[in-house]
Design a protein around this motif. Structure first.
Motif, mmCIF file in Angstrom:
data_model
loop_
_atom_site.group_PDB
_atom_site.id
_atom_site.type_symbol
_atom_site.label_atom_id
_atom_site.label_comp_id
_atom_site.label_asym_id
_atom_site.label_seq_id
_atom_site.Cartn_x
_atom_site.Cartn_y
_atom_site.Cartn_z
ATOM 1 N N SER A 32 0.799 -1.218 0.000
ATOM 2 C CA SER A 32 0.000 0.000 0.000
ATOM 3 C C SER A 32 0.835 1.274 0.000
ATOM 4 N N ALA A 33 2.051 1.211 0.501
ATOM 5 C CA ALA A 33 2.891 2.407 0.522
ATOM 6 C C ALA A 33 4.350 2.003 0.499
ATOM 7 N N MET A 34 5.150 2.861 -0.117
ATOM 8 C CA MET A 34 6.598 2.674 -0.178
ATOM 9 C C MET A 34 7.240 4.012 0.140
ATOM 10 N N GLY A 35 8.377 3.967 0.812
ATOM 11 C CA GLY A 35 8.991 5.234 1.171
ATOM 12 C C GLY A 35 10.454 5.104 1.538
ATOM 13 N N TRP A 36 11.026 6.245 1.828
ATOM 14 C CA TRP A 36 12.435 6.342 2.216
ATOM 15 C C TRP A 36 12.545 7.090 3.542
ATOM 16 N N LYS A 55 4.867 -0.673 3.406
ATOM 17 C CA LYS A 55 3.736 -0.950 4.279
ATOM 18 C C LYS A 55 2.700 -1.736 3.479
ATOM 19 N N ARG A 56 2.077 -2.687 4.125
ATOM 20 C CA ARG A 56 1.075 -3.523 3.465
ATOM 21 C C ARG A 56 -0.205 -3.515 4.283
ATOM 22 N N VAL A 57 -1.227 -2.907 3.763
ATOM 23 C CA VAL A 57 -2.542 -2.848 4.410
ATOM 24 C C VAL A 57 -3.572 -3.313 3.397
ATOM 25 N N CYS A 58 -4.292 -4.367 3.720
ATOM 26 C CA CYS A 58 -5.282 -4.920 2.802
ATOM 27 C C CYS A 58 -6.592 -4.142 2.910
ATOM 28 N N PRO A 59 -7.372 -4.141 1.841
ATOM 29 C CA PRO A 59 -8.661 -3.416 1.862
ATOM 30 C C PRO A 59 -9.566 -3.837 3.008
ATOM 31 N N ALA A 60 -9.493 -5.102 3.429
ATOM 32 C CA ALA A 60 -10.345 -5.574 4.509
ATOM 33 C C ALA A 60 -9.866 -5.086 5.861
ATOM 34 N N GLY A 61 -8.740 -4.402 5.890
ATOM 35 C CA GLY A 61 -8.229 -3.860 7.142
ATOM 36 C C GLY A 61 -7.083 -4.645 7.736
ATOM 37 N N TYR A 62 -6.838 -5.856 7.224
ATOM 38 C CA TYR A 62 -5.722 -6.642 7.739
ATOM 39 C C TYR A 62 -4.417 -6.006 7.290
ATOM 40 N N TRP A 63 -3.414 -5.996 8.158
ATOM 41 C CA TRP A 63 -2.138 -5.396 7.785
ATOM 42 C C TRP A 63 -1.006 -6.337 8.162
#
Length: 122
Positions: A32-36, A99-107
């Motif tokens: 869901s997101a990538m960063g530095w 970061k990994r966050v699924c649409p159902a809310g699971y992360w």
């Protein structure tokens, strides 16, 4: 398991440019997101820039706005950081983060790269 492979760090003179890359592979479901982030000795790790994988919204530290640009290639699960007009104060170890966050809310737990050193000489 997730692997993050960073590249592009090095030594550059003030005013110069570098481009960092971070490729994610493995179990990257719900990416869901990538960063530095960056860190110097004795200081906490701080956000430099981040982007979402859907929609492409971005967030930057005030100190890098206008000089550093984050971009991504979703097809390659890769995030880039183009760094221009580098200053000695940009010297740090730069870490890739996903970061990994699924649409159902699971992360899933966030994942960090091994870090790449950027040194800016005056």
């Amino acid at each position: 398991q997730v692997q993050l492979v960073e590249s592009g760090g090095g030594l550059v003179q003030a005013g110069g440019s570098l481009r960092l890359s971070c490729a994610a592979s493995g179990d990257i479901r719900c990416l869901s997101a990538m960063g530095w982030y960056r860190q110097t000795p004795g200081k906490e790790r701080e956000l430099v820039a981040a982007t979402t994988t859907a929609g492409g919204s971005t967030d930057y530290a005030d100190s890098v706005k206008g000089r550093l640009t984050i971009s991504r290639d979703n097809a390659k699960s890769t995030v880039y950081l183009q760094m221009n007009s580098l200053q000695p104060s940009d010297t740090a170890v730069y870490y890739c983060n996903i970061k990994r966050v699924c649409p159902a809310g699971y992360w899933y737990p966030e994942v960090w790269g091994q870090g790449t050193l950027v040194t800016v000489s005056s």
